[in-house]
Scaffold this motif. Structure first.
Motif, mmCIF file in Angstrom:
data_model
loop_
_atom_site.group_PDB
_atom_site.id
_atom_site.type_symbol
_atom_site.label_atom_id
_atom_site.label_comp_id
_atom_site.label_asym_id
_atom_site.label_seq_id
_atom_site.Cartn_x
_atom_site.Cartn_y
_atom_site.Cartn_z
ATOM 1 N N HIS A 1 0.817 -1.201 0.000
ATOM 2 C CA HIS A 1 0.000 0.000 0.000
ATOM 3 C C HIS A 1 0.860 1.264 0.000
ATOM 4 C CE1 HIS A 1 -3.077 -2.553 2.462
ATOM 5 N NE2 HIS A 1 -2.851 -3.053 1.273
ATOM 6 N N TRP A 2 0.375 2.284 -0.698
ATOM 7 C CA TRP A 2 1.133 3.538 -0.762
ATOM 8 C C TRP A 2 0.161 4.704 -0.817
ATOM 9 C CZ3 TRP A 2 5.987 3.613 0.428
ATOM 10 C CH2 TRP A 2 6.769 4.732 0.143
ATOM 11 N N GLY A 3 -0.081 5.291 0.362
ATOM 12 C CA GLY A 3 -1.022 6.412 0.406
ATOM 13 C C GLY A 3 -0.348 7.766 0.352
ATOM 14 N N GLN A 4 0.989 7.782 0.306
ATOM 15 C CA GLN A 4 1.696 9.075 0.339
ATOM 16 C C GLN A 4 1.509 9.843 -0.954
ATOM 17 O OE1 GLN A 4 2.714 6.246 1.722
ATOM 18 N NE2 GLN A 4 4.820 6.432 2.457
ATOM 19 N N VAL A 5 1.621 9.136 -2.049
ATOM 20 C CA VAL A 5 1.406 9.800 -3.340
ATOM 21 C C VAL A 5 0.963 8.733 -4.314
ATOM 22 C CG1 VAL A 5 3.850 9.562 -3.982
ATOM 23 C CG2 VAL A 5 2.419 11.241 -5.138
ATOM 24 N N PHE A 6 -0.120 9.007 -4.977
ATOM 25 C CA PHE A 6 -0.608 8.055 -5.972
ATOM 26 C C PHE A 6 -1.369 8.838 -7.035
ATOM 27 C CE2 PHE A 6 -5.021 7.828 -4.347
ATOM 28 C CZ PHE A 6 -4.851 8.331 -3.068
ATOM 29 N N SER A 7 -1.979 8.112 -7.964
ATOM 30 C CA SER A 7 -2.581 8.790 -9.114
ATOM 31 C C SER A 7 -4.072 8.576 -9.198
ATOM 32 C CB SER A 7 -1.958 8.272 -10.415
ATOM 33 O OG SER A 7 -0.591 8.560 -10.439
ATOM 34 N N ALA A 8 -4.720 9.536 -9.785
ATOM 35 C CA ALA A 8 -6.140 9.421 -10.110
ATOM 36 C C ALA A 8 -6.325 10.039 -11.490
ATOM 37 C CB ALA A 8 -6.986 10.155 -9.081
ATOM 38 N N VAL A 9 -7.329 9.561 -12.196
ATOM 39 C CA VAL A 9 -7.592 10.093 -13.526
ATOM 40 C C VAL A 9 -8.980 10.699 -13.528
ATOM 41 C CG1 VAL A 9 -7.841 9.512 -15.958
ATOM 42 C CG2 VAL A 9 -6.132 8.338 -14.579
ATOM 43 N N VAL A 10 -9.114 11.890 -14.083
ATOM 44 C CA VAL A 10 -10.436 12.525 -14.201
ATOM 45 C C VAL A 10 -10.628 12.956 -15.641
ATOM 46 C CG1 VAL A 10 -10.490 13.327 -11.822
ATOM 47 C CG2 VAL A 10 -9.616 14.825 -13.604
ATOM 48 N N ALA A 11 -11.880 12.914 -16.075
ATOM 49 C CA ALA A 11 -12.183 13.314 -17.443
ATOM 50 C C ALA A 11 -13.597 13.846 -17.488
ATOM 51 C CB ALA A 11 -12.062 12.113 -18.378
ATOM 52 N N GLY A 12 -13.833 14.742 -18.449
ATOM 53 C CA GLY A 12 -15.195 15.143 -18.778
ATOM 54 C C GLY A 12 -15.885 16.007 -17.738
ATOM 55 N N GLY A 13 -17.092 16.388 -18.082
ATOM 56 C CA GLY A 13 -17.935 17.125 -17.163
ATOM 57 C C GLY A 13 -17.438 18.494 -16.807
ATOM 58 N N GLY A 14 -16.525 19.047 -17.579
ATOM 59 C CA GLY A 14 -15.956 20.350 -17.247
ATOM 60 C C GLY A 14 -14.492 20.268 -16.896
ATOM 61 N N PHE A 15 -13.991 19.062 -16.644
ATOM 62 C CA PHE A 15 -12.547 18.919 -16.436
ATOM 63 C C PHE A 15 -11.873 18.954 -17.807
ATOM 64 C CE2 PHE A 15 -12.111 18.467 -12.077
ATOM 65 C CZ PHE A 15 -12.914 17.481 -11.526
ATOM 66 N N LYS A 16 -10.788 19.728 -17.908
ATOM 67 C CA LYS A 16 -10.030 19.726 -19.162
ATOM 68 C C LYS A 16 -9.244 18.439 -19.263
ATOM 69 C CE LYS A 16 -9.264 24.679 -18.960
ATOM 70 N NZ LYS A 16 -8.301 25.522 -18.252
ATOM 71 N N GLY A 17 -9.042 17.980 -20.490
ATOM 72 C CA GLY A 17 -8.256 16.773 -20.693
ATOM 73 C C GLY A 17 -6.852 17.123 -21.132
ATOM 74 N N GLY A 18 -5.995 16.114 -21.132
ATOM 75 C CA GLY A 18 -4.651 16.296 -21.659
ATOM 76 C C GLY A 18 -3.719 17.049 -20.738
ATOM 77 N N HIS A 19 -3.988 17.081 -19.457
ATOM 78 C CA HIS A 19 -3.114 17.770 -18.511
ATOM 79 C C HIS A 19 -2.579 16.808 -17.465
ATOM 80 C CE1 HIS A 19 -4.925 21.265 -20.281
ATOM 81 N NE2 HIS A 19 -4.184 22.061 -19.545
ATOM 82 N N LEU A 20 -1.600 17.333 -16.729
ATOM 83 C CA LEU A 20 -1.102 16.632 -15.557
ATOM 84 C C LEU A 20 -1.280 17.561 -14.368
ATOM 85 C CD1 LEU A 20 2.303 15.259 -16.874
ATOM 86 C CD2 LEU A 20 0.247 13.932 -16.445
ATOM 87 N N VAL A 21 -1.713 17.036 -13.241
ATOM 88 C CA VAL A 21 -1.830 17.861 -12.039
ATOM 89 C C VAL A 21 -0.998 17.204 -10.958
ATOM 90 C CG1 VAL A 21 -3.394 18.756 -10.281
ATOM 91 C CG2 VAL A 21 -4.159 18.599 -12.647
ATOM 92 N N GLY A 22 -0.023 17.905 -10.474
ATOM 93 C CA GLY A 22 0.822 17.351 -9.424
ATOM 94 C C GLY A 22 1.821 16.376 -9.995
ATOM 95 N N SER A 23 2.837 16.098 -9.221
ATOM 96 C CA SER A 23 3.826 15.125 -9.676
ATOM 97 C C SER A 23 4.521 14.500 -8.487
ATOM 98 C CB SER A 23 4.839 15.796 -10.589
ATOM 99 O OG SER A 23 5.510 16.816 -9.877
ATOM 100 N N SER A 24 5.077 13.331 -8.746
ATOM 101 C CA SER A 24 5.848 12.635 -7.720
ATOM 102 C C SER A 24 7.320 12.743 -8.092
ATOM 103 C CB SER A 24 5.396 11.187 -7.640
ATOM 104 O OG SER A 24 5.456 10.602 -8.919
#
Lengths: 823, 446
Positions: free
Chosen positions: B362-385
């Motif tokens: 398990h790794w809760g310190q930093v991980f990834s999530a993907v969001v799309a649509g509904g007003g979220f812009k695509g093709g970006h990165l938010v945050g980094s490890s």
């Protein structure tokens, strides 16, 4: 209100007839009067005293006759009295206030001191002004982070913090010592400076005067004339009013220096049911019939007035029929409220009801036949005795207690499956051997050991985090029925509980610590004698203390929990026994004597205090034998009344004039369906590991773990066991439940695979016998002639698809209200 | 206390400083400046529905959306390398080629963090967007959205909060909102020919004629029973039975009927439970359901991580890319938020020692999530490890930042109140209480 003097007559003997305040009411004879308070004193320019005159009538009932009394001050240069009996100081001295009503006269002595003195302290003068003006309400500065950077404690629970907030914080800008009238707090309160809360204090009003005087005096915390408030009392404490009648109130505060003061004008009033009685400007008006509690709060003290507004009873009020003293007490209240009880339930109704309420399952057709054929006049009492001795009784009540103790593997309780099994086993065993309730509570509160081996050690473990305050709140809720937890974040709105009380109660559990072992998820509950609960703000060690009690000094190697358990289970403890007898009443009758059952507090009075006291004493005297209470309640006629209302008691839910019909609970419903169809569910839980699988003949009422997967139970409102509140169980009907019964694959499967139906079809029994068997299995009664006729018609028309037709009949019965409800 | 200087949030005791109130008045403490807050208040709320793809167990980020090809085999395991996508500068895992061609539709949040590594607590945190407190057991975001948007499906009779197809079981989902806001989970496998929704579709073998006969029989049974009609509860039973028949005989169940889809479409999503659930979710979005969550398990890969990835990622790849493309083609992507995450991530360093032999923990310190649509812009990165993916480098995104952003896009005020049984004050987003670290709303992509 003044009565036109033409209505007044003087008769020989000094007895007067007078028109009542409500129009159209019969004339009354006042035999004597009673004036509250007696002689009094007024200290300070803001002091005032309301006078209340109560007339005692020939039949002993009481009426508020203040509106028709005349008041006169012997020397209005010392003290003035107005038409409604409010006395205000003018100049230092002593004089008499005389009043006369209904031909009676009385004189009260009043002493006025400090008539020009306006000594204001924050603690006693300003704090109530803030409360009354709504400054520290949840919508304004009492919100979680205040408004506009001013944060006051909600309901005035932390006056020291409020004082700091107003006087010291914000760079001291709120209070201007060089030019007090320019203080920000005053400008804002009067909306002289822009204030999104509007003008809360109007110049010229008492509150404005208090605030300005306080500022002029340098904004002190307290003053020489002041002392801490000790208690608050409300007159009257209970009163029966007729619909439309009004009653004035007098709230009196007593202080540590012996001073006693009328604080009605500064206190905050609240009605528990405005449809019955509304309160405004220190006066109660009875709006409708029923019971209500008027709560007054002042400086974190509370007092209550119990108002009863009876309805007009029918001409032939039924006579008392009692099976035991419970009935006499219930009947007395019903008679006083003018509510006639319904008749007795039929044998079939009683049979099904008592099985469901006691052991959570339906009677078998054989048991039903036997009971319905029984001619013994004591058959109901004998049945109750038999049911109290059955194993299913232990199962069903272990389920109930599992809800209260929150026996659940996963979030937020997280005791994990192993501990769930051990906890449940201990619980089941305790109920089966009818362990005395005080011993049961003591074991839970004071247990130590591994939570995988010692069941009751899970009590202190079954909280979302390991905060002693949470354990204390849980103990208060389960064993006292008190929502002390409300006072965790803020002072309780209606009681005098403060966050300090919650902290002090938590201190009893402050030495509990947990250590883990090599076994996965096991924890050992042990006593860490060096640990103590510390106040998170001041970091001081908190001394354990029960609400309204003295601090307890825990010895160096003492378990403070033992002291708490001893206090709790003492025979004169007002909470412990009352809580459990009220809960049992609630579980069996559907409504508690105190409602909600986990909201017991002085300001939420019982609808029938004598009944509650009787049951409480019975429990204590029987050495805390819970089954004795079950037996008392179940055998009472009150429990056995029909659920059918008559035209006078249809609106009443609080006085037990009839049995309260209610939907079967989730587990009862699933077991009933399984019983009728003779099918079973395979219960399991795969979250978390280790997986749990229960034997296939396990009933829903035997489930131990709140995490057991079952879509049916969730849909029918099984409590998630996140909190111990009774309301977590939702027995309301819903569209989804109806869809399930009308149309689901699962129910259809139970019908088509039902061993009972297959047996009935394979046997050579006639249609009549089959229909009888179905009705006995599902509804615990024989069908009526018309019902038989209709169903035989249905079956007769479908001889070629007989199996399906029989399933249809069972389907229809399962969808009927008589099946879905416990009535 | 929030650090004014930038978006990185520090956590100090003592609550919130006065200056932070001055930043936004009394309104939001979710790391916004006044200008941003005003802009957001004025912004439209395009989203109508949310499809939450919940990867139960915690999906690895190193093998999926935050690959670290240069960190060495200790971190990449056998999945060396990364795929370039159709957005320059964004690379994803080698087992997701179809998604690589659609990177313009979604944004990868690589800075998710909450620091909790317990399944049940982390699941609660991610699903409710709150940290556990003793005071309240919060409802899941889905339950809140279902509560706030219930009128969107009131006429169709569909439930507003649907789980495909079995609930998580870790926590109660409805929290203090109570039983009626629990999720509706039809159970079963949409990929199976026997899939039908309990209660809405008639059981097998029950013909419409039989339904009518039974209904008439029930009517007589009730009429003949000697029970009083005067109790209120009996009245509501009648009402519900009427409504229920309306649903049974009506069209609501058609939303769940996958046989109405062309085979080619069903094939594209993938003939497996997850793929067909995604297709079903699209149909439910078309029917107006505001929140659908699809639970996919098997991500808790302490052992056999790479075998699991080889098995699961192609399924994910096909289904999610089909879903995004399908929504876009039907003009629904602008109004439907799609999210993909689990309760936490997994250790970037592969555990090769026994008994794991190639697993991730398990790794809760930093991980990834993907969001799309509904007003979220695509093709970006938010945050980094950081270079190995073990620590957060910049722009943390806390679960409440994500949920508050979703609420904003749906037009739900995160500072609004929720009904609490005891009259306690509970906000839609408890971060409105302010005393929590926050990376701020996802304004970069809103």
């Amino acid at each position: 209100m003044r009565v036109n003097s033409s209505f007044r007559l003087r008769l020989a003997g000094g007895v007067l007839l007078l028109a009542a305040a409500a129009a159209g009411a019969p004339k009354l004879k006042v035999v004597s009067i009673q004036v509250t308070p007696g002689d009094f004193s007024l200290n300070g320019a803001w002091a005032s005293e309301r006078l209340l005159v109560t007339g005692i009538l020939a039949d002993g009932s009481l009426r508020d006759v203040t509106p028709i009394a005349t008041f006169r001050s012997a020397d209005s240069r010392i003290a003035a009295v107005n038409r409604s009996g409010l006395v205000t100081p003018v100049r230092d001295g002593a004089t008499f206030i005389s009043l006369s009503v209904a031909g009676r006269k009385q004189k009260l002595h009043v002493t006025v001191t400090g008539a020009h003195r306006k000594l204001a302290s924050f603690r006693n003068s300003v704090e109530p002004v803030l409360r009354q003006a709504g400054c520290n309400s949840a919508a304004c500065h009492g919100a979680e982070h205040g408004q506009g950077s001013l944060k006051l404690s909600l309901f005035g629970g932390e006056p020291e913090a409020d004082y700091d907030a107003l006087v010291r914080f914000c760079g001291g800008r709120r209070v201007n010592r060089t030019d007090p009238r320019q203080s920000l707090v005053l400008l804002k309160a009067a909306a002289t400076a822009p204030h999104s809360g509007g003008a809360r204090l109007v110049p010229g009003s008492r509150g404005y005067d208090v605030l300005t005087s306080w500022l002029d005096q340098g904004a002190p915390w307290d003053s020489a004339a002041d002392a801490a408030v000790v208690s608050l009392s409300l007159y009257p404490g209970e009163r029966t009013l007729r619909k439309g009648e009004t009653q004035r109130l007098l709230a009196t505060a007593a202080f540590a220096n012996g001073a006693v003061r009328d604080v009605t004008a500064e206190a905050v009033f609240h009605s528990s049911d405005p449809r019955v009685a509304s309160v405004a400007d220190g006066e109660v008006k009875a709006a409708g019939t029923g019971d209500a509690a008027i709560v007054v709060t002042y400086l974190r003290r509370a007092a209550v007035l119990r108002v009863a507004v009876p309805q007009t009873p029918p001409a032939n009020f039924p006579r008392l029929q009692a099976n035991n003293p419970v009935d006499g007490l219930v009947y007395a209240k019903l008679a006083a409220m003018g509510i006639p009880p319904s008749g007795l339930s039929t044998e079939a109704e009683f049979l099904r009801r008592v099985y469901l309420d006691t052991i959570g399952i339906l009677p078998t057709p054989a048991e039903a036949r036997a009971f319905l054929a029984d001619r013994d006049p004591q058959r109901r009492a004998r049945l109750i005795d038999r049911l109290l001795g059955r194993d299913e009784f232990d199962d069903f009540w272990s389920l109930k207690w599992g809800d209260l103790l929150r026996i659940k593997s996963e979030y937020p309780v997280r005791v994990w499956p192993k501990a769930v099994a051990v906890y449940y086993q201990w619980l089941h065993q305790s109920l089966a051997e009818n362990k005395p309730y005080d011993q049961f509570a003591r074991e839970l509160i004071t247990a130590t050991g591994s939570n995988f081996r010692v069941g009751p050690a899970n009590f202190v473990r079954a909280v979302a985090n390991k905060d002693p305050r949470t354990v204390a709140e849980s103990a208060a809720l389960v064993f006292m029925g008190a929502r002390l937890g409300c006072a965790r974040c803020h002072s309780h709105p209606y009681e005098s509980w403060t966050p300090g009380d919650v902290l002090a109660l938590g201190a009893f559990f402050g030495r509990v610590n947990y250590k883990s072992t090599l076994e996965w998820k096991e924890e050992i509950v042990y006593l860490d004698f060096k640990a103590n609960l510390r106040d998170p703000r001041t970091r001081q060690v908190v001394q354990p203390r029960v609400p309204a009690g003295e601090p307890v000094k825990a010895g160096p190697e003492e378990d403070p929990r033992i002291r708490f358990a001893a206090w709790l289970t003492a025979p004169d403890n007002p909470w412990f026994a009352s809580n459990i007898v009220n809960r049992i009443w609630f579980w069996l009758m559907g409504t508690g004597i105190v409602n909600e059952p986990d909201d017991m507090r002085p300001t939420n009075p019982p609808s029938n205090p004598q009944l509650l006291e009787y049951l409480r004493k019975e429990l204590v005297d029987s050495h805390y034998d819970l089954r004795h209470i079950y037996r008392l309640i179940l055998n009472s006629r009150t429990y056995q009344l029909s659920s059918e209302p008559n035209e006078w008691n249809a609106a009443d839910t609080a006085h037990f004039a009839r049995y309260a019909a209610r939907r079967l609970s989730a587990e009862q419903m699933l077991d009933a369906v399984s019983q009728v169809t003779e099918t079973s569910e395979a219960f399991r839980s795969i979250i978390p590991e280790p997986f749990s699988n229960w034997p296939s003949d396990t009933r829903a009422t035997q489930i131990s773990d709140g995490n057991t997967e079952c879509a049916f139970l969730d849909m029918f409102g099984r409590p998630p066991r996140d909190t111990p509140y009774e309301e977590e169980r939702d027995n309301a009907l819903s569209l989804r439940q109806t869809l399930y019964f009308l149309n689901s694959e699962q129910l259809e499967g139970k019908l088509s695979s039902s061993p009972r139906l297959k047996r009935l079809l394979a046997s050579k029994q006639s249609d009549t016998e089959i229909v009888d068997e179905i009705y006995l299995a599902a509804l615990s009664r024989f069908p009526s002639e018309e019902e038989r006729k209709r169903l035989l018609e249905y079956l007769g028309a479908r001889k070629s698809a007989r199996a399906q037709a029989v399933q249809d009949v069972v389907w229809a019965v399962l969808n009927s209200r008589e099946f879905l409800f416990n009535h | 206390m929030l650090d004014i200087r930038g978006r990185t949030a520090g956590w100090t005791p003592g609550g919130v400083a006065r200056r932070d109130f001055l930043r936004v008045g009394a309104a939001s403490l979710i790391g916004l400046s006044m200008a941003e807050w005003l802009r957001l208040r004025a912004a439209p709320s395009p989203a109508r529905s949310v499809i939450q793809l919940w990867m139960a167990g915690g999906p690895t980020q190193t093998d999926t959306f935050d690959p670290k090809p240069s960190a060495g085999e200790d971190f990449t395991g056998p999945l060396r390398g990364a795929l370039s996508t159709n957005v320059p500068g964004i690379q994803i895992g080698t087992l997701l080629p179809l998604l690589a061609r659609q990177a313009d539709k979604y944004t990868i949040i690589r800075g998710m963090t909450h620091n909790n590594n317990g399944h049940e607590t982390a699941a609660y945190i991610m699903q409710t967007g709150t940290m556990p407190t003793t005071a309240l057991v919060y409802p899941a975001v889905g339950a809140i959205i279902g509560y706030k948007k219930a009128e969107a499906v009131a006429s169709s009779g569909l439930p507003p909060y649907i789980t495909l197809t079995s609930p998580l079981g870790r926590f109660s989902e409805a929290g203090f909102l109570g039983n009626q806001y629990k999720t509706f989970a039809p159970g079963g496998d949409p990929n199976s020919a026997n899939f039908r929704v309990q209660g809405l579709a008639p059981p097998k073998g029950v013909t419409p004629q039989r339904i009518e006969e039974r209904r008439a029989l029930l009517g007589s049974v009730e009429a003949l029973a000697r029970e009083a009609d005067r109790l209120d509860q009996y009245g509501s039973l009648d009402e519900f039975q009427q409504k229920a028949y309306g649903l049974i005989l009506g069209d609501a169940k058609k939303a769940f009927d996958l046989t109405q889809e062309k085979d080619a479409v069903r094939d594209r999503y993938g003939r497996n439970q997850f793929g067909q659930s995604c297709l079903l979710a699209r149909r439910l979005v078309e029917a107006g359901v505001p929140f659908i969550t699809i639970n996919d398990g098997g991500w808790d890969t302490h052992k056999d991580n790479f075998e699991a990835m080889r098995r699961k990622l192609p399924i994910q790849d096909a289904a999610v890319s089909a879903l995004l493309d399908d929504l876009a083609q039907r003009g629904l992507l602008g109004t439907t938020i799609v999210t993909w995450y689990g309760e936490f991530g997994r250790t970037p360093r592969v555990a090769n020692e026994p008994p794991w032999f190639g697993g991730r923990h398990h790794w809760g310190q930093v991980f990834s999530a993907v969001v799309a649509g509904g007003g979220f812009k695509g093709g970006h990165l938010v945050g980094s490890s950081d270079a190995r993916g073990e620590a957060l480098r910049d722009r943390p995104v806390y679960p409440w930042d994500l949920s508050a952003s979703i609420y904003n896009l749906l037009g739900i005020d995160p500072h609004g109140k929720l009904p609490h049984p005891h009259g306690c004050v509970a906000y839609v987003s408890p971060a409105s209480g302010g005393a929590m670290p926050s990376g701020g709303l996802l304004t970069e992509i809103m």
